[in-house]
Design an enzyme around this catalytic site. Structure first.
Site, PDB file in Angstrom:
ATOM      1  CB  THR A  61      -0.890   0.019   1.262  1.00  0.00           C
ATOM      2  OG1 THR A  61      -1.667  -1.175   1.299  1.00  0.00           O
ATOM      3  CG2 THR A  61      -1.825   1.225   1.270  1.00  0.00           C
ATOM      4  N   GLY A  62       0.426   2.281  -0.711  1.00  0.00           N
ATOM      5  CA  GLY A  62       1.122   3.557  -0.638  1.00  0.00           C
ATOM      6  C   GLY A  62       1.458   4.136  -1.996  1.00  0.00           C
ATOM      7  CB  THR A  99       6.628   3.701  -3.441  1.00  0.00           C
ATOM      8  OG1 THR A  99       7.063   4.895  -2.795  1.00  0.00           O
ATOM      9  CG2 THR A  99       7.768   3.176  -4.304  1.00  0.00           C
ATOM     10  CG  ASP A 127       4.089  -2.592   1.395  1.00  0.00           C
ATOM     11  OD1 ASP A 127       3.794  -1.507   0.863  1.00  0.00           O
ATOM     12  OD2 ASP A 127       3.543  -3.015   2.434  1.00  0.00           O
ATOM     13  N   GLY A 128       6.280  -0.659   0.123  1.00  0.00           N
ATOM     14  CA  GLY A 128       7.162   0.446   0.463  1.00  0.00           C
ATOM     15  C   GLY A 128       7.490   0.464   1.938  1.00  0.00           C
ATOM     16  CG  ASP A 155       5.867   5.052   6.479  1.00  0.00           C
ATOM     17  OD1 ASP A 155       5.481   5.714   5.502  1.00  0.00           O
ATOM     18  OD2 ASP A 155       5.147   4.233   7.066  1.00  0.00           O
ATOM     19  CE  LYS A 215       5.335  -2.416   5.109  1.00  0.00           C
ATOM     20  NZ  LYS A 215       4.931  -1.376   4.106  1.00  0.00           N
ATOM     21  CD  GLU A 227       1.344  -1.857   4.631  1.00  0.00           C
ATOM     22  OE1 GLU A 227       1.067  -0.994   3.779  1.00  0.00           O
ATOM     23  OE2 GLU A 227       2.017  -1.608   5.651  1.00  0.00           O
ATOM     24  CE  LYS A 253       9.148   7.656   2.261  1.00  0.00           C
ATOM     25  NZ  LYS A 253       9.313   8.477   1.055  1.00  0.00           N
TER      26      LYS A 253
END
Length: 219
Positions: free
Chosen positions: A28-29, A31, A81-82, A84, A94, A103, A121
């Site tokens: 999710t997000g 990126t 996934d990305g 934070d 995350k 996630e 990040k």
């Protein structure tokens, strides 16, 4: 290259890890949205996807990618996934988008976790970004008091309900020197569903979008 262009470069680079005839785990997000755009170019070559959020599910379906319920899937080949924040040991924070529990579940099922980020990040020590903690609503005040005992400054994320019907506490001012230990400690607090530390199951491959292209990092 703008920050969004670096995110896009990392998202598209993750496509090389997707194998034909497999089910892909999708995070999710912002990126990840670039990765979903890339994944759509090979939608006829994969079986489909398992999604970690309602937002990603909506985008996948709009682009014609079949979305499977995780309970109907035995194995996910890769999860993309990305993050934070991510350190040099592939530990992550995350959950800025409040999808951390799903996630974490999808990541647990996947054989490989491919993390896609822009170069802002990467950090030496986790904790400058507030650590999200998903909490059963009736336990919010109790959990907040326990998080203070661990050295944090929890703030209730007003107006946010997770896809699971829970609330988020964002924990500020934590310098997380041992992410695995802190992840376990927070998860042991009664009323916590999970927290945004991904250390006990970190990333296997990190793709970092930079002004000079995408750097690939593995442990």
């Amino acid at each position: 290259m703008t920050q969004d262009e670096m995110k896009k470069a990392a998202g598209w680079a993750a496509l090389q890890y997707v194998k034909k005839d497999t089910i892909v785990g999708v995070g999710t997000g912002s990126t990840v949205n670039h990765f979903i755009d890339a994944l759509a170019t090979m939608k006829d070559d994969i079986e489909g996807a398992v999604s970690s959020s309602e937002a990603s599910t909506k985008k996948l379906i709009e682009l014609g990618i079949e979305v499977f319920d995780l309970n109907s899937v035995d194995l996910i080949d890769v999860y993309v996934d990305g993050a934070d924040e991510i350190n040099d040991r592939m530990d992550m924070i995350k959950g800025g988008g409040a999808a951390l529990t799903r996630e974490k579940i999808v990541a647990a099922v996947a054989k490989r976790f491919i993390c896609i980020v822009d170069n802002t990040k990467q950090v030496p020590i986790l904790g400058e970004f507030p650590l999200p903690v998903e909490v059963i609503p009736m336990a919010r005040s109790y959990v907040a008091r326990e998080l203070v005992k661990l050295g944090g400054d929890p703030v209730y994320r007003q107006g946010v309900i997770t896809d699971n019907g829970n609330v988020i506490l964002d924990v500020y001012n934590m310098k997380i020197l041992d992410p695995k230990v802190m992840e376990t400690k927070i998860n042991a607090i009664v009323g916590v569903v999970t927290n945004g530390l991904f250390a006990n199951r970190g990333a296997d491959v990190l793709l970092v979008g930079t002004p000079d292209g995408v750097n690939t990092i593995t442990l």
